[in-house]
Design an enzyme around this catalytic site. Structure first.
Site, PDB file in Angstrom:
ATOM      1  N   LYS A  23       3.898 -15.369   1.948  1.00 27.10           N
ATOM      2  CA  LYS A  23       4.104 -16.049   0.661  1.00 27.10           C
ATOM      3  C   LYS A  23       5.615 -16.238   0.521  1.00 27.10           C
ATOM      4  O   LYS A  23       6.245 -15.785  -0.451  1.00 27.10           O
ATOM      5  CB  LYS A  23       3.494 -15.199  -0.470  1.00 27.10           C
ATOM      6  CG  LYS A  23       3.457 -15.856  -1.835  1.00 27.10           C
ATOM      7  CD  LYS A  23       2.398 -16.932  -1.983  1.00 27.10           C
ATOM      8  CE  LYS A  23       2.567 -17.634  -3.321  1.00 27.10           C
ATOM      9  NZ  LYS A  23       1.744 -18.838  -3.463  1.00 27.10           N
ATOM     10  N   TYR A  80       0.818  -1.222   0.000  1.00 36.97           N
ATOM     11  CA  TYR A  80       0.000   0.000   0.000  1.00 36.97           C
ATOM     12  C   TYR A  80       0.845   1.263   0.000  1.00 36.97           C
ATOM     13  O   TYR A  80       0.370   2.322  -0.409  1.00 36.97           O
ATOM     14  CB  TYR A  80      -0.899   0.024   1.244  1.00 36.97           C
ATOM     15  CG  TYR A  80      -2.143  -0.808   1.139  1.00 36.97           C
ATOM     16  CD1 TYR A  80      -2.079  -2.192   1.009  1.00 36.97           C
ATOM     17  CD2 TYR A  80      -3.397  -0.222   1.183  1.00 36.97           C
ATOM     18  CE1 TYR A  80      -3.222  -2.957   0.926  1.00 36.97           C
ATOM     19  CE2 TYR A  80      -4.559  -0.981   1.105  1.00 36.97           C
ATOM     20  CZ  TYR A  80      -4.452  -2.348   0.974  1.00 36.97           C
ATOM     21  OH  TYR A  80      -5.597  -3.096   0.904  1.00 36.97           O
ATOM     22  N   ASP A  89     -12.007  -9.813   4.354  1.00 33.89           N
ATOM     23  CA  ASP A  89     -13.281  -9.821   3.604  1.00 33.89           C
ATOM     24  C   ASP A  89     -13.727 -11.256   3.344  1.00 33.89           C
ATOM     25  O   ASP A  89     -14.917 -11.575   3.409  1.00 33.89           O
ATOM     26  CB  ASP A  89     -13.140  -9.077   2.263  1.00 33.89           C
ATOM     27  CG  ASP A  89     -13.505  -7.599   2.369  1.00 33.89           C
ATOM     28  OD1 ASP A  89     -13.222  -7.000   3.432  1.00 33.89           O
ATOM     29  OD2 ASP A  89     -14.065  -7.037   1.407  1.00 33.89           O
TER      30      ASP A  89
HETATM   31  C1  IPM Z   1     -10.245  -1.544   4.135  1.00 32.23           C
HETATM   32  C2  IPM Z   1     -10.361  -1.004   2.724  1.00 32.23           C
HETATM   33  C3  IPM Z   1      -9.195  -0.083   2.415  1.00 32.23           C
HETATM   34  C4  IPM Z   1      -7.944  -0.949   2.442  1.00 32.23           C
HETATM   35  C5  IPM Z   1      -9.273   0.683   1.081  1.00 32.23           C
HETATM   36  C6  IPM Z   1     -10.542   1.461   0.970  1.00 32.23           C
HETATM   37  C7  IPM Z   1      -8.103   1.610   0.916  1.00 32.23           C
HETATM   38  O1  IPM Z   1     -10.501  -2.023   1.799  1.00 32.23           O
HETATM   39  O2  IPM Z   1     -10.198  -0.738   5.072  1.00 32.23           O
HETATM   40  O3  IPM Z   1     -10.235  -2.769   4.300  1.00 32.23           O
HETATM   41  O4  IPM Z   1      -7.617  -1.621   1.458  1.00 32.23           O
HETATM   42  O5  IPM Z   1      -7.278  -0.944   3.471  1.00 32.23           O
HETATM   43 MN    MN Z   2     -10.805  -3.960   2.686  1.00 38.70          MN
END
Ligand code: IPM
Ligand code: MN
Ligand code: NAD
Length: 351
Positions: free
Chosen positions: A185, A139, A245
């Site tokens: 990984k 990121y 998720d």
């Molecule tokens: C999260 C979201 C964020 C991330 C995005 C919106 C930048 O998906 O908070 O999980 O990837 O961290």
């Molecule tokens: Mn997310």
């Protein structure tokens, strides 16, 4: 006790579920010694609309002087093609407050056992925590480049960053089943080879805990196949985003999962793991439980208000138990109807 809570409602369903959580916090503190001052600030797409940037300086300054921060969600199609996106604002906020540890508890309350597409006997009793590194990795790594025919990102980790998140994971494990699983990984990535080495070193500082390793592809499969096998999963920024998720399939929806982010400044941020859900925004149909449980985490972790935190959790679960479910869980309850039912339960308990 007087505390200043900075409220970043954000975009899409963010303001809808934030209103629910704030109402619950107001009711729960009404007859107590606790006074919260809620200070709303522009953030994300809403801030782009009002002042041209997703993370204005005034919002940063407010966050820096807060006792805790509540965040709804940011982003949406309206701001996908702007230069400075809401998502960039979110990353800048995490970086500015050095929020390196994002804690995502994954549990399946009995009331949701039949809401998941996964069999009940597999998910019953699921209770693990994803400890996601939040201020480094893919990121933030430089250089990054987007051209017409080529693009690249950089996955970067410094040993100190890995050590910091590992220690956090082990400390959390000490209050649980003492089993840390580091997900990487390392069969391919240099960053993961370093990650694994540092994990082994940090494990020596915590002889009461066990450390094991798993590749991220295999872990993604095991989370669905045998979720009860996990206690504390610690992993890098991108893997933690994806795995959490995925884990929301266990309780049946993203709409019940909260998170807490901790950093070096002592100011913590609480937010659902999901996004702004543009597909259901403005319909009064979002599930506010993720935001209410984020508020409950704030009470517990930032302020030590265990009883109030429990009350919110219990009221959320009892309301679902009573059959009131939002559409993500197959029900027809609106956000506001669900919220009022939670509030009535809290008030009922106080009588
Ligand atoms: C999260 C979201 C964020 C991330 C995005 C919106 C930048 O998906 O908070 O999980 O990837 O961290
Ligand atoms: Mn997310
Ligand atoms: P999302 O998490 O917003 O939605 C995914 C699915 O889950 C959608 O079908 C949505 O309706 C559903 N959902 C999510 N939360 C729900 C809730 N509380 N109640 C009921 N249903 C819920 O993911 P997305 O659609 O990929 O992203 C939408 C936007 O949100 C994007 O701009 C993305 O960048 C942003 N985002 C922000 C955050 C954040 O603010 N921390 C996190 C993730 C995504």
């Amino acid at each position: 006790m007087e505390k200043k809570i900075v409220v970043l409602a954000g975009d899409g369903i963010g303001p809808e579920i934030m209103a629910s959580a704030l109402e619950v916090l107001e009711v729960i503190t009404q007859k107590s010694e606790v006074t919260f001052t809620f200070e709303a600030h522009d953030f994300g797409g809403a801030a782009i609309d009002s002042c041209g940037e997703p993370f204005p300086k005034s919002t940063l300054e407010a966050c820096e002087s807060a006792d805790a921060i509540l965040l709804g969600a940011i982003g949406g199609p309206k701001w996908e093609n702007v230069e400075n996106t809401p998502e960039k604002g979110l990353l800048a906020l995490r970086k500015a407050l050095k929020l390196f540890a994002n804690i995502r508890p994954i549990t399946v309350p009995d009331v949701l056992l039949d809401r998941s597409p996964i069999k009940e006997e597999i998910i019953k009793g699921t209770d693990f925590v994803i400890v996601r590194e939040l201020t480094s990795g893919m990121y933030f790594g430089e250089p990054r480049f987007l051209g017409d025919t080529e693009a690249y990102d950089t996955n970067y980790y410094h040993e100190a960053e890995i050590r910091q998140i590992m220690r956090q994971a082990f400390k959390i494990a000490q209050g649980r089943k003492k089993q840390v699983l580091s997900v990487d990984k390392a069969n391919v990535l240099a960053t993961s080879k370093l990650w694994r080495r540092v994990a082994e070193e940090v494990a020596l500082e915590f002889p009461d805990c066990t450390l094991s390793h798993q590749y991220v592809d295999s872990a993604a499969m095991k989370i669905i196949q045998n979720p009860r096998a996990f206690d504390v999963i610690v992993t890098e920024n991108l893997f933690g985003d994806i795995l959490s998720d995925e884990a929301s399939v266990l309780p049946g929806t993203l709409g019940v999962l909260p998170s807490a982010s901790y950093g070096e400044t002592g100011i913590a941020l609480y937010e659902p793991i999901h996004g702004s859900a543009p597909d259901i925004a403005g319909q009064n149909s979002a599930n506010p439980v993720s935001m209410m449980l984020s508020a409950s985490l704030m009470l517990r972790q930032s302020f030590g208000l265990e009883t109030m935190a429990d009350q919110i959790e219990e009221a959320c679960f009892a309301t679902m138990e009573a059959g009131l479910l939002t559409s993500d869980l197959g029900g027809t309850a609106s956000t506001s109807a669900f919220t009022q039912a939670v509030i009535q339960r809290i008030q009922g308990e106080e009588k």
